[in-house]
Design a protein around this motif. Structure first.
Motif, PDB file in Angstrom:
ATOM      1  N   LYS A 203      65.078  71.369  33.561  1.00 18.01           N
ATOM      2  CA  LYS A 203      64.550  72.337  32.599  1.00 18.01           C
ATOM      3  C   LYS A 203      63.431  71.787  31.724  1.00 18.01           C
ATOM      4  O   LYS A 203      62.683  72.561  31.135  1.00 18.01           O
ATOM      5  N   ILE A 204      63.317  70.483  31.638  1.00 17.51           N
ATOM      6  CA  ILE A 204      62.311  69.914  30.744  1.00 17.51           C
ATOM      7  C   ILE A 204      60.891  70.339  31.161  1.00 17.51           C
ATOM      8  O   ILE A 204      60.031  70.580  30.322  1.00 17.51           O
ATOM      9  N   ASP A 205      60.692  70.510  32.481  1.00 17.60           N
ATOM     10  CA  ASP A 205      59.364  70.937  32.952  1.00 17.60           C
ATOM     11  C   ASP A 205      59.060  72.386  32.563  1.00 17.60           C
ATOM     12  O   ASP A 205      57.915  72.732  32.320  1.00 17.60           O
ATOM     13  N   VAL A 206      60.111  73.197  32.508  1.00 22.83           N
ATOM     14  CA  VAL A 206      59.951  74.579  32.074  1.00 22.83           C
ATOM     15  C   VAL A 206      59.476  74.612  30.618  1.00 22.83           C
ATOM     16  O   VAL A 206      58.650  75.423  30.227  1.00 22.83           O
ATOM     17  N   LEU A 207      60.013  73.673  29.836  1.00 23.90           N
ATOM     18  CA  LEU A 207      59.678  73.650  28.406  1.00 23.90           C
ATOM     19  C   LEU A 207      58.200  73.419  28.155  1.00 23.90           C
ATOM     20  O   LEU A 207      57.639  73.943  27.200  1.00 23.90           O
ATOM     21  N   GLU A 208      57.566  72.620  29.003  1.00 26.85           N
ATOM     22  CA  GLU A 208      56.144  72.341  28.793  1.00 26.85           C
ATOM     23  C   GLU A 208      55.350  73.634  28.813  1.00 26.85           C
ATOM     24  O   GLU A 208      54.467  73.845  27.989  1.00 26.85           O
ATOM     25  N   ASN A 209      55.677  74.521  29.758  1.00 26.35           N
ATOM     26  CA  ASN A 209      54.992  75.814  29.825  1.00 26.35           C
ATOM     27  C   ASN A 209      55.423  76.729  28.680  1.00 26.35           C
ATOM     28  O   ASN A 209      54.591  77.352  28.025  1.00 26.35           O
ATOM     29  N   LEU A 210      56.745  76.770  28.439  1.00 26.25           N
ATOM     30  CA  LEU A 210      57.250  77.681  27.403  1.00 26.25           C
ATOM     31  C   LEU A 210      56.744  77.319  26.013  1.00 26.25           C
ATOM     32  O   LEU A 210      56.460  78.195  25.204  1.00 26.25           O
ATOM     33  N   ALA A 211      56.623  76.038  25.749  1.00 25.47           N
ATOM     34  CA  ALA A 211      56.147  75.615  24.428  1.00 25.47           C
ATOM     35  C   ALA A 211      54.716  76.111  24.208  1.00 25.47           C
ATOM     36  O   ALA A 211      54.310  76.353  23.074  1.00 25.47           O
ATOM     37  N   ARG A 212      53.982  76.293  25.283  1.00 19.28           N
ATOM     38  CA  ARG A 212      52.610  76.810  25.152  1.00 19.28           C
ATOM     39  C   ARG A 212      52.583  78.314  24.915  1.00 19.28           C
ATOM     40  O   ARG A 212      51.793  78.799  24.115  1.00 19.28           O
ATOM     41  N   VAL A 213      53.474  79.066  25.608  1.00 20.72           N
ATOM     42  CA  VAL A 213      53.401  80.531  25.495  1.00 20.72           C
ATOM     43  C   VAL A 213      54.259  81.111  24.362  1.00 20.72           C
ATOM     44  O   VAL A 213      53.963  82.191  23.871  1.00 20.72           O
ATOM     45  N   ALA A 214      55.315  80.379  23.962  1.00 18.35           N
ATOM     46  CA  ALA A 214      56.223  80.923  22.940  1.00 18.35           C
ATOM     47  C   ALA A 214      55.696  80.647  21.534  1.00 18.35           C
ATOM     48  O   ALA A 214      55.014  79.656  21.301  1.00 18.35           O
ATOM     49  N   ASP A 215      56.028  81.551  20.606  1.00 19.41           N
ATOM     50  CA  ASP A 215      55.710  81.293  19.200  1.00 19.41           C
ATOM     51  C   ASP A 215      56.777  80.401  18.583  1.00 19.41           C
ATOM     52  O   ASP A 215      56.493  79.564  17.740  1.00 19.41           O
ATOM     53  N   ARG A 216      58.037  80.614  19.006  1.00 22.04           N
ATOM     54  CA  ARG A 216      59.138  79.769  18.564  1.00 22.04           C
ATOM     55  C   ARG A 216      59.944  79.382  19.778  1.00 22.04           C
ATOM     56  O   ARG A 216      60.285  80.240  20.599  1.00 22.04           O
ATOM     57  N   LEU A 217      60.257  78.116  19.918  1.00 19.58           N
ATOM     58  CA  LEU A 217      61.057  77.633  21.037  1.00 19.58           C
ATOM     59  C   LEU A 217      62.303  76.954  20.466  1.00 19.58           C
ATOM     60  O   LEU A 217      62.224  75.851  19.909  1.00 19.58           O
ATOM     61  N   LEU A 218      63.437  77.648  20.548  1.00 15.43           N
ATOM     62  CA  LEU A 218      64.689  77.136  19.989  1.00 15.43           C
ATOM     63  C   LEU A 218      65.368  76.253  21.030  1.00 15.43           C
ATOM     64  O   LEU A 218      65.597  76.690  22.155  1.00 15.43           O
ATOM     65  N   LEU A 219      65.699  75.035  20.663  1.00 10.78           N
ATOM     66  CA  LEU A 219      66.291  74.109  21.625  1.00 10.78           C
ATOM     67  C   LEU A 219      67.749  73.844  21.283  1.00 10.78           C
ATOM     68  O   LEU A 219      68.054  73.236  20.252  1.00 10.78           O
ATOM     69  N   GLY A 220      68.658  74.319  22.128  1.00 10.38           N
ATOM     70  CA  GLY A 220      70.085  74.088  21.907  1.00 10.38           C
ATOM     71  C   GLY A 220      70.686  73.350  23.081  1.00 10.38           C
ATOM     72  O   GLY A 220      69.963  72.914  23.988  1.00 10.38           O
ATOM     73  N   LEU A 376      59.764  81.296  34.608  1.00 12.51           N
ATOM     74  CA  LEU A 376      59.497  80.966  33.204  1.00 12.51           C
ATOM     75  C   LEU A 376      58.527  79.790  33.105  1.00 12.51           C
ATOM     76  O   LEU A 376      57.713  79.716  32.196  1.00 12.51           O
ATOM     77  N   ALA A 377      58.657  78.884  34.066  1.00 13.28           N
ATOM     78  CA  ALA A 377      57.798  77.698  34.050  1.00 13.28           C
ATOM     79  C   ALA A 377      56.386  78.028  34.509  1.00 13.28           C
ATOM     80  O   ALA A 377      55.516  77.171  34.524  1.00 13.28           O
ATOM     81  N   GLY A 378      56.151  79.269  34.901  1.00 15.47           N
ATOM     82  CA  GLY A 378      54.814  79.679  35.309  1.00 15.47           C
ATOM     83  C   GLY A 378      54.485  79.319  36.745  1.00 15.47           C
ATOM     84  O   GLY A 378      53.322  79.325  37.140  1.00 15.47           O
ATOM     85  N   ARG A 379      55.515  78.991  37.545  1.00 17.62           N
ATOM     86  CA  ARG A 379      55.242  78.604  38.940  1.00 17.62           C
ATOM     87  C   ARG A 379      55.198  79.818  39.859  1.00 17.62           C
ATOM     88  O   ARG A 379      55.801  80.847  39.579  1.00 17.62           O
ATOM     89  N   GLN A 380      54.495  79.656  40.975  1.00 16.84           N
ATOM     90  CA  GLN A 380      54.498  80.668  42.028  1.00 16.84           C
ATOM     91  C   GLN A 380      55.787  80.490  42.818  1.00 16.84           C
ATOM     92  O   GLN A 380      56.151  79.372  43.146  1.00 16.84           O
TER      93      GLN A 380
END
Ligand code: ADP
Ligand code: MG
Length: 395
Positions: A203-220, A376-380
């Motif tokens: 999931k860490i790779d997904v976060l790289e993309n999400l951190a760019r598109v999200a306004d808030r990224l909650l990490l639990g 979510l990670a922006g992959r095809q």
């Protein structure tokens, strides 16, 4: 890339439709325990049957590993589908071969056949050319409604498209892609994304993309550990560590860091088996943080209340145990209470949604786990690309 076509744009009357669905449902004592995935593909099946088409349904079930495994037959799934549709579903106990061919030939408009578990044949997962061709030979049109399988490149969702004249997506595929694209491509702001769970390295790779598109990224959940460790705190053990910590550091040093909301407290399991709530700065040695703490819950809930769009994947803690379930339950409830468009996905996330009986109150719960995350990670996704590529559509 041409945009994908969907089954409701095709004329199915009098034609055999090879329909890939994901009916990988839990079985217990030889019958279907949870029919959510069956219900999800009914619109496509009904569309085909109601419009005079013939549906040849195929799916995988679990991981038989390329051979016939007793107990992993799709027969009980065919029986359940037949009950739900109140129509006969002809089950063929092979995938390709003379029985499948003759069952397909005997079909009449409005009839339905289900093939045996695709993964009983090793050609499925190896995307074998000959196996793909045999599947394709059963029908005139191919429809893929197995979004949850779209991150795989298998014979029944990729190989087969090269041998069919007309290929398109089903109605569940359409809903899934619309929900995901709507949430990520043109979201109502602020876009609040909550990510938890335990599969840190994937999931860490997904976060790289999400951190760019999200306004808030909650990490639990355990997803917070590499970020806390990158900030010098001894949180979690080495299982959750390694390359993830380095990637977390990169995100923390990037512009995207301003979106991150990292837990300030946790509910931990102590060395002697006790349960305590502690601030991250006071984490005792050897403690296992198994849920987000009350201050973090409050902060996350506030972010969710202020959201324009919400996306959620991954439990906030080990919610299967009552003492570590408050984080997941509170976040799930806050998402259900929010009026913003909300999208949840992931196998265990879906279980949490059902445990708290919130499925009806979340705007869209994806049937995808891996596919949902990759999107979510922006992959095809290969299964989607195969449907979009005009070279594969030779009508
Ligand atoms: P999903 O299937 O929704 O994508 P994951 O498979 O990544 O979610 O993670 C789900 C699992 O994560 C749950 O079984 C839960 O017990 C576990 N989990 C969540 N938080 C923690 C934590 N802090 N420590 C250990 N396990 C956790
Ligand atoms: Mg999971």
């Amino acid at each position: 890339m041409s945009p994908m076509r969907y089954v409701d744009q095709l004329d199915v009357e009098g034609r055999r439709v090879l329909l890939r669905v994901d009916l990988n449902v839990p079985l217990r004592d030889g019958s279907v325990e949870d029919d959510t995935r069956i219900l999800a593909v009914l619109p496509t099946i009904n569309y085909i049957l109601d419009n005079g088409g013939m549906a040849i349904v195929m799916s995988h079930l679990d991981r038989p590993g390329g051979k016939r495994v007793a107990g992993l037959s799709l027969r009980p799934v065919a029986e359940r589908l037949s009950e739900i549709l109140a129509t006969e579903v002809t089950f063929v106990d092979e995938i390709v071969g003379p029985a499948a061919t003759s069952a397909a030939e005997r079909m009449r408009p409005g009839s339905i056949v289900m093939l045996e578990n695709l993964r009983f044949d090793k050609g499925e997962e190896s995307n074998d050319e000959a196996f793909s061709k045999s599947l394709a030979s059963l029908a005139d049109i191919y429809v893929d409604d197995a979004f949850a399988n779209a991150h795989r490149s298998h014979a029944s969702n990729v190989g087969v498209t090269r041998h069919m004249e007309e290929c398109c997506g089903g109605l569940l595929m359409k809903r899934e892609l619309k929900a995901l694209e709507g949430a990520l491509e043109s979201p109502k702001r602020p876009l609040v994304v909550a990510i938890g769970g335990a599969k840190v390295s994937s999931k860490i790779d997904v976060l790289e993309n999400l951190a760019r598109v999200a306004d808030r990224l909650l990490l639990g959940g355990a997803m917070a550990f590499p970020f806390l460790r990158a900030q010098g705190l001894e949180v979690g053990d080495e299982r959750f560590d390694g390359a993830a910590e380095e990637k977390a550091r990169r995100i923390l040093e990037s512009d995207a860091a301003k979106a991150l909301v990292i837990p300030e407290d946790f509910v931990i399991s102590t060395m002697d088996g006790g349960v305590e709530t502690v601030a991250v700065s006071r984490m005792p040695d050897g403690a296992q943080p198994l849920d987000i703490g009350p201050r973090t819950i409050e902060q996350f809930v506030n972010e969710i209340k202020g959201a324009g769009t919400i996306v959620w994947n991954g439990p906030m803690g080990m919610f299967e145990k009552e003492e570590f379930s408050a984080g997941t339950r509170s976040i799930a409830k806050a998402i259900a209470d929010a009026s913003a468009f909300s999208l949840a996905g992931g196998g265990d996330t879906g279980s949490a949604v059902d445990r708290y009986e919130l499925r009806q109150r979340i705007s869209y719960v994806s049937t995808g786990g891996g596919a949902f995350l990759e999107k979510l990670a922006g992959r095809q996704l290969p299964g989607i690309e195969a449907l979009e590529d005009p070279e594969f559509i030779r009508s």
